[in-house]
Design a protein around this motif. Structure first.
Motif, PDB file in Angstrom:
ATOM      1  N   GLU A   1      38.540 106.598  20.327  1.00  0.00           N
ATOM      2  CA  GLU A   1      37.046 106.377  20.502  1.00  0.00           C
ATOM      3  C   GLU A   1      36.535 105.354  19.733  1.00  0.00           C
ATOM      4  OE1 GLU A   1      35.360 110.188  20.602  1.00  0.00           O
ATOM      5  OE2 GLU A   1      36.154 110.503  22.691  1.00  0.00           O
ATOM      6  N   GLN A   2      36.908 105.281  18.614  1.00  0.00           N
ATOM      7  CA  GLN A   2      36.077 104.526  17.614  1.00  0.00           C
ATOM      8  C   GLN A   2      36.428 103.010  17.871  1.00  0.00           C
ATOM      9  OE1 GLN A   2      34.089 104.921  15.031  1.00  0.00           O
ATOM     10  NE2 GLN A   2      34.880 104.183  12.955  1.00  0.00           N
ATOM     11  N   ILE A   3      37.780 102.700  18.402  1.00  0.00           N
ATOM     12  CA  ILE A   3      38.381 101.391  18.413  1.00  0.00           C
ATOM     13  C   ILE A   3      37.763 100.870  19.655  1.00  0.00           C
ATOM     14  CG2 ILE A   3      40.406 100.251  19.135  1.00  0.00           C
ATOM     15  CD1 ILE A   3      42.046 102.088  17.046  1.00  0.00           C
ATOM     16  N   PHE A   4      37.820 101.571  20.709  1.00  0.00           N
ATOM     17  CA  PHE A   4      37.153 101.084  21.926  1.00  0.00           C
ATOM     18  C   PHE A   4      35.750 101.075  22.146  1.00  0.00           C
ATOM     19  CE2 PHE A   4      41.640 101.947  23.223  1.00  0.00           C
ATOM     20  CZ  PHE A   4      42.006 100.755  23.996  1.00  0.00           C
ATOM     21  N   ALA A   5      35.130 101.779  21.071  1.00  0.00           N
ATOM     22  CA  ALA A   5      33.554 101.683  21.081  1.00  0.00           C
ATOM     23  C   ALA A   5      33.162 100.217  20.804  1.00  0.00           C
ATOM     24  CB  ALA A   5      32.966 102.982  20.527  1.00  0.00           C
ATOM     25  N   LEU A   6      34.066 100.082  19.392  1.00  0.00           N
ATOM     26  CA  LEU A   6      33.858  98.536  18.851  1.00  0.00           C
ATOM     27  C   LEU A   6      34.165  97.450  19.822  1.00  0.00           C
ATOM     28  CD1 LEU A   6      35.356  99.231  15.283  1.00  0.00           C
ATOM     29  CD2 LEU A   6      32.740  98.758  15.914  1.00  0.00           C
ATOM     30  N   GLN A   7      35.288  97.705  20.703  1.00  0.00           N
ATOM     31  CA  GLN A   7      35.469  96.787  21.740  1.00  0.00           C
ATOM     32  C   GLN A   7      34.539  96.543  22.904  1.00  0.00           C
ATOM     33  OE1 GLN A   7      39.524  96.027  22.419  1.00  0.00           O
ATOM     34  NE2 GLN A   7      39.182  95.343  24.628  1.00  0.00           N
ATOM     35  N   GLY A   8      33.937  97.831  23.070  1.00  0.00           N
ATOM     36  CA  GLY A   8      32.882  97.674  24.139  1.00  0.00           C
ATOM     37  C   GLY A   8      31.539  96.963  23.584  1.00  0.00           C
ATOM     38  N   ILE A   9      31.492  97.264  22.352  1.00  0.00           N
ATOM     39  CA  ILE A   9      30.302  96.514  21.667  1.00  0.00           C
ATOM     40  C   ILE A   9      30.591  94.986  21.690  1.00  0.00           C
ATOM     41  CG2 ILE A   9      29.005  96.292  19.590  1.00  0.00           C
ATOM     42  CD1 ILE A   9      29.383  99.301  19.324  1.00  0.00           C
ATOM     43  N   ALA A  10      31.689  94.539  21.198  1.00  0.00           N
ATOM     44  CA  ALA A  10      32.339  93.251  21.108  1.00  0.00           C
ATOM     45  C   ALA A  10      32.121  92.475  22.597  1.00  0.00           C
ATOM     46  CB  ALA A  10      33.646  93.167  20.648  1.00  0.00           C
ATOM     47  N   ALA A  11      32.429  93.219  23.567  1.00  0.00           N
ATOM     48  CA  ALA A  11      32.399  92.764  24.864  1.00  0.00           C
ATOM     49  C   ALA A  11      30.931  92.534  25.327  1.00  0.00           C
ATOM     50  CB  ALA A  11      33.101  93.339  25.884  1.00  0.00           C
ATOM     51  N   VAL A  12      30.001  93.368  25.120  1.00  0.00           N
ATOM     52  CA  VAL A  12      28.717  93.158  25.587  1.00  0.00           C
ATOM     53  C   VAL A  12      27.807  92.015  24.443  1.00  0.00           C
ATOM     54  CG1 VAL A  12      26.365  94.204  25.501  1.00  0.00           C
ATOM     55  CG2 VAL A  12      28.417  95.508  26.055  1.00  0.00           C
ATOM     56  N   CYS A  13      28.376  92.061  23.303  1.00  0.00           N
ATOM     57  CA  CYS A  13      28.038  90.854  22.471  1.00  0.00           C
ATOM     58  C   CYS A  13      28.383  89.499  23.130  1.00  0.00           C
ATOM     59  CB  CYS A  13      28.289  91.161  21.011  1.00  0.00           C
ATOM     60  SG  CYS A  13      27.541  92.504  20.148  1.00  0.00           S
ATOM     61  N   TYR A  14      29.760  89.492  23.455  1.00  0.00           N
ATOM     62  CA  TYR A  14      30.153  88.139  23.956  1.00  0.00           C
ATOM     63  C   TYR A  14      29.522  87.777  24.958  1.00  0.00           C
ATOM     64  CZ  TYR A  14      33.459  84.755  25.848  1.00  0.00           C
ATOM     65  OH  TYR A  14      34.177  83.803  26.650  1.00  0.00           O
ATOM     66  N   TYR A  15      29.174  88.692  25.996  1.00  0.00           N
ATOM     67  CA  TYR A  15      28.465  88.336  27.136  1.00  0.00           C
ATOM     68  C   TYR A  15      26.842  87.860  26.803  1.00  0.00           C
ATOM     69  CZ  TYR A  15      25.844  89.062  31.306  1.00  0.00           C
ATOM     70  OH  TYR A  15      25.019  88.987  32.716  1.00  0.00           O
TER      71      TYR A  15
ATOM     72  N   ASN B   1      26.046  86.505  24.117  1.00  0.00           N
ATOM     73  CA  ASN B   1      26.206  85.061  23.326  1.00  0.00           C
ATOM     74  C   ASN B   1      26.393  84.030  24.324  1.00  0.00           C
ATOM     75  OD1 ASN B   1      26.725  83.609  20.721  1.00  0.00           O
ATOM     76  ND2 ASN B   1      28.618  83.054  21.898  1.00  0.00           N
ATOM     77  N   GLU B   2      26.986  84.484  25.611  1.00  0.00           N
ATOM     78  CA  GLU B   2      27.432  83.301  26.531  1.00  0.00           C
ATOM     79  C   GLU B   2      25.966  83.030  27.188  1.00  0.00           C
ATOM     80  OE1 GLU B   2      30.477  81.793  27.386  1.00  0.00           O
ATOM     81  OE2 GLU B   2      30.647  82.348  25.460  1.00  0.00           O
ATOM     82  N   LYS B   3      25.140  84.366  27.343  1.00  0.00           N
ATOM     83  CA  LYS B   3      23.839  83.955  27.988  1.00  0.00           C
ATOM     84  C   LYS B   3      22.754  83.151  27.006  1.00  0.00           C
ATOM     85  CE  LYS B   3      25.008  85.701  31.880  1.00  0.00           C
ATOM     86  NZ  LYS B   3      24.987  84.956  33.222  1.00  0.00           N
ATOM     87  N   GLY B   4      23.086  83.122  25.957  1.00  0.00           N
ATOM     88  CA  GLY B   4      22.187  82.455  24.985  1.00  0.00           C
ATOM     89  C   GLY B   4      21.621  83.253  24.232  1.00  0.00           C
ATOM     90  N   LYS B   5      21.593  84.670  24.059  1.00  0.00           N
ATOM     91  CA  LYS B   5      21.118  85.731  23.355  1.00  0.00           C
ATOM     92  C   LYS B   5      21.690  85.578  21.771  1.00  0.00           C
ATOM     93  CE  LYS B   5      19.003  86.912  27.129  1.00  0.00           C
ATOM     94  NZ  LYS B   5      17.922  86.596  27.486  1.00  0.00           N
ATOM     95  N   GLY B   6      20.754  85.818  20.833  1.00  0.00           N
ATOM     96  CA  GLY B   6      20.741  85.530  19.361  1.00  0.00           C
ATOM     97  C   GLY B   6      21.285  86.808  18.892  1.00  0.00           C
ATOM     98  N   ARG B   7      21.245  86.894  17.681  1.00  0.00           N
ATOM     99  CA  ARG B   7      21.495  87.767  16.728  1.00  0.00           C
ATOM    100  C   ARG B   7      20.974  89.285  16.925  1.00  0.00           C
ATOM    101  NH1 ARG B   7      23.241  84.836  11.017  1.00  0.00           N
ATOM    102  NH2 ARG B   7      24.954  83.408  11.807  1.00  0.00           N
ATOM    103  N   VAL B   8      19.536  89.018  17.134  1.00  0.00           N
ATOM    104  CA  VAL B   8      18.744  90.197  17.171  1.00  0.00           C
ATOM    105  C   VAL B   8      19.342  91.301  18.431  1.00  0.00           C
ATOM    106  CG1 VAL B   8      16.563  90.842  17.448  1.00  0.00           C
ATOM    107  CG2 VAL B   8      17.064  89.032  16.109  1.00  0.00           C
ATOM    108  N   ALA B   9      19.740  90.405  19.517  1.00  0.00           N
ATOM    109  CA  ALA B   9      19.873  91.152  20.667  1.00  0.00           C
ATOM    110  C   ALA B   9      21.393  91.865  20.521  1.00  0.00           C
ATOM    111  CB  ALA B   9      19.878  90.315  21.966  1.00  0.00           C
ATOM    112  N   GLN B  10      22.223  91.080  19.811  1.00  0.00           N
ATOM    113  CA  GLN B  10      23.468  91.588  19.573  1.00  0.00           C
ATOM    114  C   GLN B  10      23.618  92.761  18.352  1.00  0.00           C
ATOM    115  OE1 GLN B  10      26.505  88.530  18.909  1.00  0.00           O
ATOM    116  NE2 GLN B  10      25.053  87.055  20.185  1.00  0.00           N
ATOM    117  N   GLY B  11      22.471  92.652  17.406  1.00  0.00           N
ATOM    118  CA  GLY B  11      22.390  93.641  16.530  1.00  0.00           C
ATOM    119  C   GLY B  11      21.745  95.080  17.138  1.00  0.00           C
TER     120      GLY B  11
END
Length: 280
Positions: free
Chosen positions: A224-238, A240-250
């Protein structure tokens, strides 16, 4: 330097709250992790190798701290905690009785005759039976939870600890190997290994639960820990592609890691299986 300063603050707070022994145990837990993590950053070790080394160091430090506590108390840490809980409730008087009554009403404990009990109806025999049931429940839970927290804590210390250290180095304008969180992903082969292992352990818990239940519980926590981080990474990638900055990703990281982790796990599994945000 910042990592050392943070460690010093944590050790000082632990000393203030739990005394000298608390500070020493915190120091034994954190200092080796900081030293190994910083050393691997200074030696320009690859991020993933450094994360593995830091995680292993954290796991070993936890083991050493538990061994020291066991040596000081003359028993294993779970038994020591269970006996401390039993003594605390036995001497807590009306406060302990009210807590025991509340736990029976919540269904966590059951009195000898079945059902819940009111605080006014708790006599010495009922109190002893409820405390024994509570201690057994906590003992069982800790024997599962401590290994799981050691494993998941080591994963978090390795990955997030290295991320924080390397972000600090980058902020000074120095170059260091640091894959942004949004690029973190489990290789396809390793994803299959993790999934197959989880499935195999689940089947074994149905066949020989006495031998494999704890292994399944610990591995589930790591999975669960590993795939929670992967899920967070996927959303952060999305984002970032939409031009959202570090605050939104944080914000996404904080919500996914602490508040709505089940959703992050599902997104991580979906990303691993279907590459939903096309990161690969």
């Amino acid at each position: 330097v910042s990592a050392a300063a943070c460690t010093a603050v944590i050790v000082s707070v632990s000393s203030a709250i739990m005394g000298v022994w608390g500070g020493m145990l915190s120091m034994l837990l954190l200092v080796p992790v900081v030293i190994i993590g910083a050393y691997m950053v200074e030696k320009d070790s690859p991020f993933w190798l450094s994360a593995a080394g830091t995680g292993v160091t954290m796991f070993a430090s936890m083991g050493v701290v538990m061994l020291i506590i066991s040596a000081l108390t003359g028993m294993d840490i779970v038994t020591a905690l269970s006996q401390t809980l039993q003594q605390a409730f036995a001497s807590s008087g009306a406060l302990g009785d009210s807590m025991l009554s509340m736990m029976t009403q919540m269904g966590l404990l059951t009195a000898q005759g079945g059902g819940s009990v009111d605080i006014s109806s708790i006599d010495a025999a009922t109190r002893e039976q409820l405390i024994a049931a509570l201690v057994m429940m906590v003992d069982t839970m800790l024997r599962l939870e401590i290994p799981m927290q050691m494993a998941t804590g080591s994963v978090a210390a390795g990955l997030l600890g290295q991320a924080v250290l390397r972000k600090g180095v980058l902020s000074r304008g120095e170059k260091v190997d640091y894959p942004p969180l949004r690029t973190w992903t489990v290789p396809k082969g390793w994803g299959r290994v993790l999934g197959a292992t989880l499935a195999a352990l689940y089947v074994l818990t149905l066949i020989v639960p006495s031998f494999t239940s704890s292994m399944f519980y610990v591995f589930t926590g790591v999975f669960e820990q590993i795939f929670a981080l992967q899920g967070i990474a996927a959303v952060c990638y999305y984002l970032n592609e939409k031009g959202k900055g570090r605050v939104a990703q944080g914000i996404v990281f904080a919500l996914g890691y602490f508040a709505i982790r089940p959703a992050a796990i599902l997104i991580g599994i979906a990303d691993q299986t279907f590459d939903v945000v096309h990161r690969r």
